[in-house]
Design a protein around this motif. Structure first.
Motif, PDB file in Angstrom:
ATOM      1  N   ILE A   1      31.043  41.660  31.471  1.00 42.58           N
ATOM      2  CA  ILE A   1      31.506  41.192  32.678  1.00 42.58           C
ATOM      3  C   ILE A   1      32.326  41.908  33.564  1.00 42.58           C
ATOM      4  O   ILE A   1      32.130  42.321  34.633  1.00 42.58           O
ATOM      5  CB  ILE A   1      31.574  39.511  32.852  1.00 42.58           C
ATOM      6  CG1 ILE A   1      30.627  38.897  32.364  1.00 42.58           C
ATOM      7  CG2 ILE A   1      31.902  39.166  34.252  1.00 42.58           C
ATOM      8  CD1 ILE A   1      30.598  37.589  32.044  1.00 42.58           C
ATOM      9  N   ARG A   2      33.469  42.485  32.879  1.00 42.31           N
ATOM     10  CA  ARG A   2      34.567  43.072  33.581  1.00 42.31           C
ATOM     11  C   ARG A   2      33.730  44.581  33.842  1.00 42.31           C
ATOM     12  O   ARG A   2      34.296  44.909  34.984  1.00 42.31           O
ATOM     13  CB  ARG A   2      35.729  43.157  32.529  1.00 42.31           C
ATOM     14  CG  ARG A   2      36.759  43.931  32.994  1.00 42.31           C
ATOM     15  CD  ARG A   2      37.883  44.376  32.069  1.00 42.31           C
ATOM     16  NE  ARG A   2      38.575  43.016  31.491  1.00 42.31           N
ATOM     17  CZ  ARG A   2      38.365  42.434  30.150  1.00 42.31           C
ATOM     18  NH1 ARG A   2      37.899  43.529  29.189  1.00 42.31           N
ATOM     19  NH2 ARG A   2      38.861  41.419  29.702  1.00 42.31           N
ATOM     20  N   TRP A   3      33.178  45.028  33.110  1.00 39.88           N
ATOM     21  CA  TRP A   3      32.693  46.516  33.236  1.00 39.88           C
ATOM     22  C   TRP A   3      31.664  46.336  34.512  1.00 39.88           C
ATOM     23  O   TRP A   3      31.848  47.072  35.253  1.00 39.88           O
ATOM     24  CB  TRP A   3      31.852  46.921  32.077  1.00 39.88           C
ATOM     25  CG  TRP A   3      31.000  48.276  32.257  1.00 39.88           C
ATOM     26  CD1 TRP A   3      31.679  49.336  32.341  1.00 39.88           C
ATOM     27  CD2 TRP A   3      29.722  48.403  32.549  1.00 39.88           C
ATOM     28  NE1 TRP A   3      30.720  50.539  32.440  1.00 39.88           N
ATOM     29  CE2 TRP A   3      29.373  49.716  32.635  1.00 39.88           C
ATOM     30  CE3 TRP A   3      28.831  47.644  32.683  1.00 39.88           C
ATOM     31  CZ2 TRP A   3      28.383  50.409  33.091  1.00 39.88           C
ATOM     32  CZ3 TRP A   3      27.307  48.302  33.295  1.00 39.88           C
ATOM     33  CH2 TRP A   3      27.257  49.457  33.260  1.00 39.88           C
ATOM     34  N   VAL A   4      30.648  45.302  34.829  1.00 41.47           N
ATOM     35  CA  VAL A   4      29.994  45.243  35.778  1.00 41.47           C
ATOM     36  C   VAL A   4      30.756  45.059  36.856  1.00 41.47           C
ATOM     37  O   VAL A   4      30.426  45.618  37.919  1.00 41.47           O
ATOM     38  CB  VAL A   4      28.971  44.214  35.445  1.00 41.47           C
ATOM     39  CG1 VAL A   4      28.156  43.747  37.009  1.00 41.47           C
ATOM     40  CG2 VAL A   4      28.031  44.224  34.346  1.00 41.47           C
ATOM     41  N   ALA A   5      31.986  44.436  36.926  1.00 40.48           N
ATOM     42  CA  ALA A   5      32.626  44.079  38.087  1.00 40.48           C
ATOM     43  C   ALA A   5      33.375  45.268  38.367  1.00 40.48           C
ATOM     44  O   ALA A   5      33.420  45.650  39.700  1.00 40.48           O
ATOM     45  CB  ALA A   5      33.951  42.790  37.795  1.00 40.48           C
ATOM     46  N   GLU A   6      33.696  46.135  37.845  1.00 41.88           N
ATOM     47  CA  GLU A   6      34.416  47.347  38.045  1.00 41.88           C
ATOM     48  C   GLU A   6      33.461  48.303  38.317  1.00 41.88           C
ATOM     49  O   GLU A   6      33.729  49.203  39.499  1.00 41.88           O
ATOM     50  CB  GLU A   6      35.047  47.957  36.678  1.00 41.88           C
ATOM     51  CG  GLU A   6      36.453  47.037  36.362  1.00 41.88           C
ATOM     52  CD  GLU A   6      37.031  47.506  35.070  1.00 41.88           C
ATOM     53  OE1 GLU A   6      36.155  48.275  34.348  1.00 41.88           O
ATOM     54  OE2 GLU A   6      37.981  46.907  34.586  1.00 41.88           O
TER      55      GLU A   6
ATOM     56  N   GLY B   1      30.061  40.543  42.990  1.00 42.05           N
ATOM     57  CA  GLY B   1      28.922  39.827  43.176  1.00 42.05           C
ATOM     58  C   GLY B   1      27.952  39.840  41.886  1.00 42.05           C
ATOM     59  O   GLY B   1      27.382  38.908  41.611  1.00 42.05           O
ATOM     60  N   TRP B   2      27.626  41.140  41.318  1.00 44.02           N
ATOM     61  CA  TRP B   2      26.605  41.290  40.490  1.00 44.02           C
ATOM     62  C   TRP B   2      27.315  40.758  38.872  1.00 44.02           C
ATOM     63  O   TRP B   2      26.510  40.431  38.120  1.00 44.02           O
ATOM     64  CB  TRP B   2      26.275  42.743  40.248  1.00 44.02           C
ATOM     65  CG  TRP B   2      25.235  43.069  41.419  1.00 44.02           C
ATOM     66  CD1 TRP B   2      24.756  41.943  42.417  1.00 44.02           C
ATOM     67  CD2 TRP B   2      24.562  44.102  41.419  1.00 44.02           C
ATOM     68  NE1 TRP B   2      23.727  42.748  43.025  1.00 44.02           N
ATOM     69  CE2 TRP B   2      23.643  44.050  42.509  1.00 44.02           C
ATOM     70  CE3 TRP B   2      24.749  45.501  41.147  1.00 44.02           C
ATOM     71  CZ2 TRP B   2      22.841  45.135  43.167  1.00 44.02           C
ATOM     72  CZ3 TRP B   2      23.990  46.399  41.706  1.00 44.02           C
ATOM     73  CH2 TRP B   2      23.194  46.417  42.756  1.00 44.02           C
ATOM     74  N   ALA B   3      28.682  41.032  39.088  1.00 41.20           N
ATOM     75  CA  ALA B   3      29.319  40.592  37.820  1.00 41.20           C
ATOM     76  C   ALA B   3      29.150  38.730  37.656  1.00 41.20           C
ATOM     77  O   ALA B   3      28.910  38.273  36.625  1.00 41.20           O
ATOM     78  CB  ALA B   3      31.083  40.835  37.954  1.00 41.20           C
ATOM     79  N   SER B   4      29.313  38.171  38.889  1.00 44.16           N
ATOM     80  CA  SER B   4      28.872  36.744  38.674  1.00 44.16           C
ATOM     81  C   SER B   4      27.336  36.367  38.460  1.00 44.16           C
ATOM     82  O   SER B   4      27.387  35.603  37.467  1.00 44.16           O
ATOM     83  CB  SER B   4      29.179  36.297  40.236  1.00 44.16           C
ATOM     84  OG  SER B   4      30.428  36.334  40.787  1.00 44.16           O
TER      85      SER B   4
ATOM     86  N   PRO C   1      19.755  41.478  39.570  1.00 44.40           N
ATOM     87  CA  PRO C   1      20.111  42.912  39.802  1.00 44.40           C
ATOM     88  C   PRO C   1      19.729  43.719  38.529  1.00 44.40           C
ATOM     89  O   PRO C   1      19.875  43.360  37.422  1.00 44.40           O
ATOM     90  CB  PRO C   1      21.616  42.968  39.932  1.00 44.40           C
ATOM     91  CG  PRO C   1      22.148  41.574  39.164  1.00 44.40           C
ATOM     92  CD  PRO C   1      21.023  40.690  39.334  1.00 44.40           C
ATOM     93  N   THR C   2      19.469  45.041  38.924  1.00 43.61           N
ATOM     94  CA  THR C   2      19.281  46.120  38.033  1.00 43.61           C
ATOM     95  C   THR C   2      20.133  47.241  38.454  1.00 43.61           C
ATOM     96  O   THR C   2      19.636  47.558  39.533  1.00 43.61           O
ATOM     97  CB  THR C   2      17.558  46.357  37.873  1.00 43.61           C
ATOM     98  OG1 THR C   2      17.010  45.220  37.398  1.00 43.61           O
ATOM     99  CG2 THR C   2      17.533  47.818  36.977  1.00 43.61           C
ATOM    100  N   ALA C   3      20.963  47.616  37.692  1.00 36.45           N
ATOM    101  CA  ALA C   3      21.887  48.688  38.339  1.00 36.45           C
ATOM    102  C   ALA C   3      22.133  49.852  37.224  1.00 36.45           C
ATOM    103  O   ALA C   3      22.252  49.405  36.080  1.00 36.45           O
ATOM    104  CB  ALA C   3      23.353  48.022  38.706  1.00 36.45           C
TER     105      ALA C   3
END
Length: 301
Positions: free
Chosen positions: A171-176, A181-184, A228-230
């Protein structure tokens, strides 16, 4: 009066049908942990019954009505079932089964017909607007298991479902990388069992952030909807985005969904080219994902 069905309604609801398969569907819907049916009741008697999730997850129908009450009861009953689905976490429903062949006429402000054969050109399957949700039927071929590693360009990419122990660092990596928003949404995916997010990594490990390439999630904003797909910039320009999308669709199919909703597409012509049976849903903007139209482009080639 239309309302959520109760287990005590089963005998009256069974009186609306004459064949054994329909009776079994009603019994199953009213015996579920969360009753999956709406009924119309007058003077204590059930005049109509509309099931949902009976033809697959995210479906509404069949609909059964006492003879003579069809014109009044059917639109109310369909809306009541859809409201129950909304409370359960759905944003869309596919109307199927007896009593619903004319669904768009029953609720013209909320229903659109599903094309039997979508138009061949992406432009013909698109709609005006800065973005739209895409509808995609899921075929039985998606029930087959997919390999846990694929070739994406020159890379061998591993697609992994994370464990609970991976939650905080991922989750931390996605937020960074992609924002809070996507981390949530990824955090919400960790709340589901099984976890509804997959990560791509180039070394088969999820505990090394430098090896992470991207992720895909589903069922977080609404049931039956892709999240999301990122991809991080170094992984873009390959087929990895479509590989992740394919894995996401396979998960939805195995979960029992006959269709998927790909949510909030701005640049969607490429997706419509890659998915020839998909089409943009009229009226899906702004709906579930209200955004500033300046943030996304309307079309792309």
């Amino acid at each position: 009066m239309c309302r959520q069905a109760r287990r005590t309604d089963v005998s009256d609801a069974l009186a609306l049908v004459t064949d054994a398969p329909a009776a079994e569907q009603i019994r199953f819907a009213l015996a579920a942990d969360s009753v999956r049916a709406a009924v119309t009741v007058q003077d204590g008697k059930v005049l109509g019954c509309c099931l949902y999730d009976a033809m697959g997850k995210g479906t509404v129908g069949p609909l059964y009505v006492e003879p003579g009450a069809e014109d009044i009861v059917r639109p109310q009953l369909l809306r009541s079932a859809c409201r129950a689905m909304l409370r359960a976490g759905y944003w869309y429903a596919l109307a199927e089964g007896p009593g619903l062949a004319d669904c768009p006429a029953l609720v013209p402000d909320a229903a659109v017909p599903v094309p039997v054969v979508p138009a061949p050109q992406p432009s013909e399957r698109d709609v005006p607007g800065p973005w739209a949700d895409l509808y995609l039927p899921l075929g039985e071929e998606l029930e087959q298991e997919a390999a846990d590693h694929v070739q994406a360009g020159r890379r061998t990419v591993h697609i992994l479902r994370p464990l609970a122990s991976h939650r905080i660092p991922l989750i931390r990596w996605v937020a960074e990388e992609f924002g809070e928003g996507w981390a949530s949404e990824v955090e919400a995916a960790f709340e589901r069992q099984p976890v509804s997010v997959l990560f791509a990594t180039d070394n088969g490990r999820l505990d090394q952030s430098q090896a992470l390439l991207g992720f895909t999630a589903w069922g977080v904003s609404a049931l039956g909807m892709t999240g999301p797909t990122a991809l991080r910039p170094s992984a873009r320009g390959t087929q990895l985005a479509m590989v992740l999308t394919d894995r996401c669709l396979r998960e939805l199919r195995r979960d029992g969904y006959p269709y998927a909703i790909l949510g909030g597409f701005g640049k969607r012509r490429g997706a419509l080219r890659e998915l020839p049976s998909a089409w943009a849903i009229p009226g899906s903007y702004p709906a579930l994902f209200p955004r500033d139209p300046q943030e996304v482009a309307g079309v792309d080639d």
